[in-house]
Design a protein around this motif. Structure first.
Motif, PDB file in Angstrom:
ATOM      1  N   ARG A 183      43.172  45.340  48.642  1.00  0.00           N
ATOM      2  CA  ARG A 183      44.098  44.743  47.550  1.00  0.00           C
ATOM      3  C   ARG A 183      45.199  45.294  47.245  1.00  0.00           C
ATOM      4  O   ARG A 183      46.175  44.522  47.133  1.00  0.00           O
ATOM      5  CB  ARG A 183      42.872  44.779  46.070  1.00  0.00           C
ATOM      6  CG  ARG A 183      43.476  44.195  45.089  1.00  0.00           C
ATOM      7  CD  ARG A 183      43.736  42.786  45.130  1.00  0.00           C
ATOM      8  NE  ARG A 183      44.480  42.311  43.834  1.00  0.00           N
ATOM      9  CZ  ARG A 183      45.643  42.432  43.484  1.00  0.00           C
ATOM     10  NH1 ARG A 183      46.598  42.861  44.205  1.00  0.00           N
ATOM     11  NH2 ARG A 183      46.154  41.948  42.123  1.00  0.00           N
TER      12      ARG A 183
ATOM     13  N   HIS B 121      44.346  38.698  45.722  1.00  0.00           N
ATOM     14  CA  HIS B 121      42.731  38.847  45.779  1.00  0.00           C
ATOM     15  C   HIS B 121      42.249  38.212  47.109  1.00  0.00           C
ATOM     16  O   HIS B 121      41.419  38.794  47.859  1.00  0.00           O
ATOM     17  CB  HIS B 121      42.237  38.202  44.572  1.00  0.00           C
ATOM     18  CG  HIS B 121      40.648  37.954  44.745  1.00  0.00           C
ATOM     19  ND1 HIS B 121      39.748  39.263  44.702  1.00  0.00           N
ATOM     20  CD2 HIS B 121      40.233  36.498  44.828  1.00  0.00           C
ATOM     21  CE1 HIS B 121      38.523  38.561  44.707  1.00  0.00           C
ATOM     22  NE2 HIS B 121      38.774  37.258  44.831  1.00  0.00           N
TER      23      HIS B 121
ATOM     24  N   PHE C 233      42.352  35.388  36.028  1.00  0.00           N
ATOM     25  CA  PHE C 233      41.380  36.320  35.355  1.00  0.00           C
ATOM     26  C   PHE C 233      41.681  37.949  35.823  1.00  0.00           C
ATOM     27  O   PHE C 233      41.358  38.878  35.083  1.00  0.00           O
ATOM     28  CB  PHE C 233      39.794  36.491  35.947  1.00  0.00           C
ATOM     29  CG  PHE C 233      39.662  36.514  37.450  1.00  0.00           C
ATOM     30  CD1 PHE C 233      39.727  35.504  38.270  1.00  0.00           C
ATOM     31  CD2 PHE C 233      39.368  37.624  37.971  1.00  0.00           C
ATOM     32  CE1 PHE C 233      39.672  35.631  39.874  1.00  0.00           C
ATOM     33  CE2 PHE C 233      39.046  37.980  39.307  1.00  0.00           C
ATOM     34  CZ  PHE C 233      39.361  36.942  40.280  1.00  0.00           C
TER      35      PHE C 233
ATOM     36  N   GLU D  71      45.523  43.371  34.093  1.00  0.00           N
ATOM     37  CA  GLU D  71      46.780  43.947  34.894  1.00  0.00           C
ATOM     38  C   GLU D  71      47.614  44.190  33.544  1.00  0.00           C
ATOM     39  O   GLU D  71      47.894  43.704  32.533  1.00  0.00           O
ATOM     40  CB  GLU D  71      47.383  43.044  35.738  1.00  0.00           C
ATOM     41  CG  GLU D  71      46.464  42.974  37.025  1.00  0.00           C
ATOM     42  CD  GLU D  71      46.536  44.114  37.771  1.00  0.00           C
ATOM     43  OE1 GLU D  71      45.710  44.326  38.598  1.00  0.00           O
ATOM     44  OE2 GLU D  71      47.452  44.822  37.692  1.00  0.00           O
TER      45      GLU D  71
ATOM     46  N   VAL E 293      45.506  52.711  39.382  1.00  0.00           N
ATOM     47  CA  VAL E 293      44.697  51.691  39.110  1.00  0.00           C
ATOM     48  C   VAL E 293      43.751  51.492  40.136  1.00  0.00           C
ATOM     49  O   VAL E 293      44.259  51.575  41.388  1.00  0.00           O
ATOM     50  CB  VAL E 293      45.634  49.970  38.988  1.00  0.00           C
ATOM     51  CG1 VAL E 293      44.646  49.244  39.004  1.00  0.00           C
ATOM     52  CG2 VAL E 293      46.363  50.160  37.873  1.00  0.00           C
TER      53      VAL E 293
ATOM     54  N   TYR F 274      41.115  48.908  41.907  1.00  0.00           N
ATOM     55  CA  TYR F 274      40.593  47.569  42.068  1.00  0.00           C
ATOM     56  C   TYR F 274      38.912  47.628  42.595  1.00  0.00           C
ATOM     57  O   TYR F 274      38.787  48.294  43.269  1.00  0.00           O
ATOM     58  CB  TYR F 274      41.392  46.818  43.011  1.00  0.00           C
ATOM     59  CG  TYR F 274      42.697  46.539  42.690  1.00  0.00           C
ATOM     60  CD1 TYR F 274      43.075  45.426  41.675  1.00  0.00           C
ATOM     61  CD2 TYR F 274      43.736  47.312  43.190  1.00  0.00           C
ATOM     62  CE1 TYR F 274      44.380  45.414  41.415  1.00  0.00           C
ATOM     63  CE2 TYR F 274      45.120  46.938  42.901  1.00  0.00           C
ATOM     64  CZ  TYR F 274      45.411  45.984  42.108  1.00  0.00           C
ATOM     65  OH  TYR F 274      46.748  45.775  41.738  1.00  0.00           O
TER      66      TYR F 274
ATOM     67  N   PRO G  48      35.461  41.495  42.073  1.00  0.00           N
ATOM     68  CA  PRO G  48      35.294  40.764  40.770  1.00  0.00           C
ATOM     69  C   PRO G  48      33.758  40.541  40.695  1.00  0.00           C
ATOM     70  O   PRO G  48      33.057  40.496  41.754  1.00  0.00           O
ATOM     71  CB  PRO G  48      36.023  39.433  41.022  1.00  0.00           C
ATOM     72  CG  PRO G  48      36.958  39.799  42.009  1.00  0.00           C
ATOM     73  CD  PRO G  48      36.780  40.797  42.823  1.00  0.00           C
TER      74      PRO G  48
END
Lengths: 186, 196
Positions: A38, A44, A113, A118, B55, B57, B60
């Motif tokens: 990512r 994404h 989303f 962010e 950050v 990730y 999801p």
């Protein structure tokens, strides 16, 4: 870096024919790999696609993992190289399609989303980092965001530490300058 | 003149402290930092960037459960496709490959490729401008001397100091992050290399 003792056990089980052990390895490392893909690919859709390919490669190549380095380093290497292939391929396509930079920004813009989690500054940093050459971008991400040492990055990328230090230094300067310009405008 | 080798060491320690791979007693660095604006600037840059780049990730939630199943499906698809007759055995494919090889060899023999053109980055190395005679025409000459260089071709390919070193342009002992060197030190290095 992720701890390796359990990984090595799972790898041994998989190499002995236990397919379930592979699934466990995937579940254990899916976030780790997704985080890398990512950050390098910048969106994404590419990240999830690339992460899947990383694990397919892992399936094919796990037998060649000698345990000379940590499994997480090996996985970093596969995920980083696979992600770099994606951005190189994107650049190649752009070269032939004459897309402009604005379109790339739209393409890499985060989806709704994700936007919820962010921050504006992170988006700006992402965009600026994405304008760096491949190696600077990767070194910046692995060093700044992942906190890897130069030794570990050299192991992942297979280049000398001297070159990495120069890349990181140039990247920090460029990113700072670019962010400074953005903040001046706003 | 300040000791630039110290700058390099101090900056590495600042990095370790800020990026977090080691605990650094920053008070130890204060003496140097107070007298060196370059290192203060570098520390401030790193702190700002570190604060906004930290950050992580994660997949999801809607992808989390199905991810390993999708990987498994890809693996199974790959196994199936490997069992199919290889397309490389098809005559049409072989003819296409043969044509490509012939065209490639012809192009190689014609050798119309222009000399490589490099765009050299000097934006943070202002005092090196007086040495731009090496790069005025943006083409690195065969006998060019390269110091701490990052360059990229028009096609986006990256070259770093070790690429040039491996090509025999210079020895690694001459390499140093260039903006840590004074103009006098650069002059000295260039003279040594020209004399070599």
């Amino acid at each position: 870096m992720v701890s390796d003792h359990e990984d090595n056990e799972l790898i041994d089980r998989f190499l002995d024919g236990d397919e379930q052990a592979f699934n466990l390895l995937v579940r254990k490392h899916q976030d780790f790999v997704y985080n890398i893909t990512r950050k390098i690919t910048g969106n994404h859709e590419d990240a999830i696609e690339t992460a899947q390919r990383v694990f397919v490669k892992m399936y094919d190549r796990l037998a060649s993992f000698t345990k000379a380095s940590a499994f997480s380093t090996w996985l970093y290497r596969v995920a980083t190289n696979e992600s770099l292939n994606v951005i190189r391929s994107r650049r190649f396509k752009k070269w032939f399609s004459f897309d402009d930079a604005e379109k790339e920004l739209r393409d890499t813009a985060i989806n709704p989303f994700e936007a919820l989690v962010e921050e504006e500054k992170k988006e700006q940093l992402d965009r600026v980092v994405r304008t760096l050459p491949d190696r600077q971008q990767t070194v910046f991400m692995l060093r700044m965001s992942e906190g890897l040492s130069y030794e570990e990055i050299a192991d992942v990328l297979g280049v000398s530490q001297g070159s990495l230090k120069a890349s990181f230094f140039h990247a920090v300067n460029k990113v700072t300058k670019a962010l400074g310009k953005i903040y001046e405008k706003s | 003149m300040k000791n630039h080798k110290d700058c390099e060491i101090i900056r590495r320690r600042i990095e370790e402290g800020i990026i977090g791979t080691a605990a650094i007693d920053r008070s130890e660095l204060n003496d140097h930092m107070q007298s060196c604006s370059d290192c203060r600037t570098y520390a401030a840059q790193l702190e700002t960037l570190s604060a906004i780049s930290n950050v992580r990730y994660t997949l999801p939630a809607h992808e989390r459960g199905s991810f390993s199943a999708k990987v498994r499906t890809r693996i199974e698809d790959q196994k199936t496709s490997r069992r199919k007759p290889a397309f490389i055995a098809q005559p049409a494919f072989q003819i296409v490959v043969l044509i490509m090889i012939i065209v490639s060899v012809a192009l190689y023999l014609i050798n119309t490729e222009p000399a490589p053109v490099f765009v050299v980055e000097w934006d943070n190395i202002e005092y090196l401008n007086e040495y731009t005679f090496y790069y005025d025409d943006m083409i690195i000459p065969d006998n060019g001397i390269i110091i701490d260089l990052y360059a990229e071709t028009l096609f986006g390919e990256d070259f770093y100091h070790d690429d040039f070193r491996d090509a025999g342009y210079f020895d690694d002992e001459y390499y140093y992050t260039i903006d840590l060197l004074s103009p006098e030190e650069i002059e000295d290095i260039i003279q040594r290399m020209e004399g070599a």
